[in-house]
Design an enzyme around this catalytic site. Sequence first.
Site, PDB file in Angstrom:
ATOM      1  N   GLU A 164       0.673  -1.214   0.171  1.00  0.00           N
ATOM      2  CA  GLU A 164      -0.107  -0.009   0.078  1.00  0.00           C
ATOM      3  C   GLU A 164       1.007   1.557  -0.228  1.00  0.00           C
ATOM      4  OE1 GLU A 164      -3.272  -0.121   2.650  1.00  0.00           O
ATOM      5  OE2 GLU A 164      -3.742  -2.079   2.255  1.00  0.00           O
TER       6      GLU A 164
ATOM      7  N   GLU B 121      -4.617  -8.342  -0.570  1.00  0.00           N
ATOM      8  CA  GLU B 121      -5.884  -8.079   0.522  1.00  0.00           C
ATOM      9  C   GLU B 121      -7.437  -8.635   0.262  1.00  0.00           C
ATOM     10  OE1 GLU B 121      -4.239  -5.547   3.368  1.00  0.00           O
ATOM     11  OE2 GLU B 121      -2.132  -5.820   2.894  1.00  0.00           O
TER      12      GLU B 121
HETATM   13  O1  AHR Z   1      -5.013  -6.313   6.621  1.00  0.00           O
HETATM   14  C1  AHR Z   1      -5.617  -5.563   7.725  1.00  0.00           C
HETATM   15  C2  AHR Z   1      -4.788  -3.563   6.884  1.00  0.00           C
HETATM   16  O2  AHR Z   1      -5.158  -3.248   5.389  1.00  0.00           O
HETATM   17  C3  AHR Z   1      -3.312  -4.646   6.155  1.00  0.00           C
HETATM   18  O3  AHR Z   1      -2.595  -4.268   7.326  1.00  0.00           O
HETATM   19  C4  AHR Z   1      -2.999  -3.146   4.999  1.00  0.00           C
HETATM   20  O4  AHR Z   1      -2.663  -3.119   3.882  1.00  0.00           O
HETATM   21  C5  AHR Z   1      -4.764  -2.820   4.758  1.00  0.00           C
HETATM   22  O5  AHR Z   1      -4.513  -1.424   4.704  1.00  0.00           O
END
Ligand code: AHR
Length: 516
Positions: free
Chosen positions: A197, A320
């Site tokens: 991110e 994610e």
């Molecule tokens: O999964 C939780 C968080 O969500 C992670 O650390 C981040 O990459 C995302 O914003």
Amino acid sequence: MKNRAITALLIPLMLATFGAFGQNGRILIDADGSEYTISRHIYGHFSEHLGRCIYGGFYVGENNTAIPHTDGVRTDVVEALKALKIPNLRWPGGCFADTYHWKNGIGPKAERPSIVNTWWGGVTEDNSFGTHDFLNLCERLGAEPYLAANVGSGTVEDLIDWVQYVNHPGKSPMSELRRKNGRAAPWKVKYWGVGNEMWGCGGHMTPEYYANIYKQYATFMTDWTNSDGLYRVASGANVADYHWTEVMMRDIPRNLIEGVALHSYSFVEWNDKGSATDFSEAQYFSTMQTAQEMEELVTRHSAIMDQYDPERRIGLIVDEWGGWYNVEPGTNPGFLFQQNTMRDAMIAGLTLNIFNNHCSRVRMANLAQTVNVLQAVILTEGEKMLLTPTYHVMKMYSVHQDAQLLPLSIDNLQYQLGGASLPALSASASKDKDGLIHISLVNIDANAGHTVDIAVQGAGGKRLRGTILHSEKLQDHNTFEQPDKVKPAEFRAFKKTGDQITVTLPPFSVVVLELQ
Ligand code: AHR
């Protein structure tokens, strides 16, 4: 593609036959298959140093006498994940990755420095779970490790040292250090995320700036394995930031990149996420809406990638995804611990169908997160462990891993609420190496069961069986008192006549059919 002409003749015939079934949903499956394989890596997981995912979830310490473990890693969790055929595991973050200095997590545990986890709850951790612990865990799981490198607060040197430490087979400064720390053979880590991110917690960079940083890091990542090379993943877009993907594809030369990431979560409203278990139908509907957006996200990010990489060499890596709600009452807000209901089973079923159907571009995905965090497949409390509805969906769907995608078309039905509507049905299908055909079906409608007519040419002589995940209420979930409240059962609500299958899907249910 073989038998294309025959298929072209069969499809209109089957659609004509379907006409006789009336107002049912209709699915037409091309059993000739496609040239695409559903990578098992679509069924990957994610474990961050966040809340009780690593500490308490996976790792309970070498000196724990209450919970069975090997080298401090819980036996029950390892066995449950092996049963899931977990193909890969991403670590150590998430946002944590861009604060993590791997050299703090090697060598004698008593000598490792403590750090403060600034992203998640401000807790102090002692680095007792580090590189050896994680890579040995992956070996026990039979899963590929996917290491997320620190770009935000690290250095190029840190990363190239890490690659050398885990992968160099010969004599080098880092491989000697690895041997000194008790591990002779390299682990051969193929998958590497270059930051996480980077538009946010990784450093709030513009895509143009990050693309330059990425090239710098990727250039020096040597493939010490001398095998099929490293798989380097550029930190990807936040949801619908298509410009981000465009810049990654435009600015990074093909020889420096194998994958581009994408993150997208499902929720009621980002600023008012609501309870994980106590939610209204309207909140459920909104969650389904955000989950279904994955279809458009994957389609549009892929279309951009197609312009620069028409042969589809570079993968879209959704590292994610999952549902995100408020934490359970009374738990640390920074630990992201939430329960998991039939709503989550719906998210899992429909999202995995989307990934399967887009497997020509989606090569890997990682559900956030494996144990005790967000849409977890496993929850633990002391020595107790339970499997969530999401676990059961992942296990039912594991039959698609590395199987050939069977393209399908859906004549959908609508789930309506307060004047808005969503497609009620989702499906994907595959043929495995033994010729078994699997069809996964989801009905997200909270109120109505739906009958679906499915045509699969060549199904005539085959035996059909099915598994269903369903429960009385959408809010149903497993607890340590009732760990099997939601669990899969045999599915019998089908009729098969020749190549036609008719199934009745109860409201909010997931079904996987097998044609043998
Ligand atoms: O999964 C939780 C968080 O969500 C992670 O650390 C981040 O990459 C995302 O914003």
